[in-house]
Design an enzyme around this catalytic site. Sequence first.
Site, PDB file in Angstrom:
ATOM      1  N   GLU A 116       3.740  60.585  47.118  1.00 40.35           N
ATOM      2  CA  GLU A 116       4.640  61.668  47.534  1.00 40.35           C
ATOM      3  C   GLU A 116       4.715  61.800  49.051  1.00 40.35           C
ATOM      4  OE1 GLU A 116       6.379  62.515  45.249  1.00 40.35           O
ATOM      5  OE2 GLU A 116       5.256  62.738  43.380  1.00 40.35           O
ATOM      6  N   HIS A 139       0.584  69.829  47.491  1.00 36.47           N
ATOM      7  CA  HIS A 139       1.266  69.719  46.202  1.00 36.47           C
ATOM      8  C   HIS A 139       0.224  69.753  45.087  1.00 36.47           C
ATOM      9  CE1 HIS A 139       3.608  68.264  42.855  1.00 36.47           C
ATOM     10  NE2 HIS A 139       2.923  67.138  42.771  1.00 36.47           N
ATOM     11  N   HIS A 141      -0.380  70.978  40.484  1.00 35.78           N
ATOM     12  CA  HIS A 141       0.217  71.251  39.171  1.00 35.78           C
ATOM     13  C   HIS A 141      -0.456  72.474  38.540  1.00 35.78           C
ATOM     14  CE1 HIS A 141       0.636  66.521  38.963  1.00 35.78           C
ATOM     15  NE2 HIS A 141       1.468  67.046  39.839  1.00 35.78           N
ATOM     16  N   GLU A 169       1.568  92.672  45.747  1.00 37.63           N
ATOM     17  CA  GLU A 169       1.548  92.071  47.084  1.00 37.63           C
ATOM     18  C   GLU A 169       2.262  90.721  47.190  1.00 37.63           C
ATOM     19  OE1 GLU A 169      -2.647  92.543  47.838  1.00 37.63           O
ATOM     20  OE2 GLU A 169      -2.214  94.252  49.125  1.00 37.63           O
ATOM     21  N   HIS A 210       7.184  70.195  36.812  1.00 35.47           N
ATOM     22  CA  HIS A 210       6.230  69.256  37.415  1.00 35.47           C
ATOM     23  C   HIS A 210       5.113  69.991  38.162  1.00 35.47           C
ATOM     24  CE1 HIS A 210       5.477  65.373  39.944  1.00 35.47           C
ATOM     25  NE2 HIS A 210       4.491  66.217  40.121  1.00 35.47           N
TER      26      HIS A 210
END
Length: 270
Positions: A116, A139, A141, A169, A210
């Site tokens: 990525e 990144h 999951h 919040e 994803h």
Amino acid sequence: MKEILKSKFVKEMCSVTANMYRLGWDERNGGNISYLLTEEEVAPYLDLDKVIRKIPIGFEAKELAGKIFIVTGTGKYFKNVESDPETNLGIVRIDQKGDTAELLWGYKDGGRFTSEFPAHMMSHVARLKADPNNRVVMHCHPTNLLAMNFVHELDDRSFTRSLWQMCTECIVVFPDGVGVLPWMLCGNNEIGEATAAKMKDYRVVVWGLHGVYGAGKDMDETFGLIETVEKAAEIYMLTSHLPRINTITDDNLVTIAEAFKVNYRKDFID
Ligand code: 13P
Ligand code: ZN
């Protein structure tokens, strides 16, 4: 030279990947992190003239020429970073043309940076334009956020509103809201460009079905951002199938955003 395993940035990468793994956000090789480092930070630990090997990037990141990043390796498991940082992480410098990464340390087994990398580098470019202090792109999951993707429409405004309504919040932590991409093939320039386009406006971008991208000025801020989004998604998943008796109203959202003086997305309020 100082010992790089004792540097603040390697230690931070180790502790954040371990935390993310324990939270269930990064099964197997899921997830990746890139962290922009300054030359001054790296110089005590590495000879910056010594390039171990050159790795083609597959696109031109001219805006990042000369910039140095510590990045998780492709196919590497977050659970293993702490015990073997030099295999699971790498430090790369983008060359002057912007299409090659010069490996300065790490990827000891011949590996390379995350698949990525396009999304990471393009997101850094987008976020640095919005905020020159941005340094981290993350990144992962997260379980509840991913679950929410299957039962909620994938649209910036409505997804943001649902998250804001789950914890008082939330609007303070991500007043700019959450960008949402549809399902796309990952690991290529196209999803990188789509992510970076969202990153112009958002520090959080959901990759439909994803996972999520977060960006911030340091590891704590970026981790905290994803942690807050994931917490809101958890409350959503715990409550969305039950009768709603109480709600954080739009008036409540405006009241807290104004009290904390955050620049929230006014067009996301009804
Ligand atoms: P990498 O192992 O290449 O970092 O990929 C993991 C991932 O989460 C892909 O989206
Ligand atoms: Zn992923």
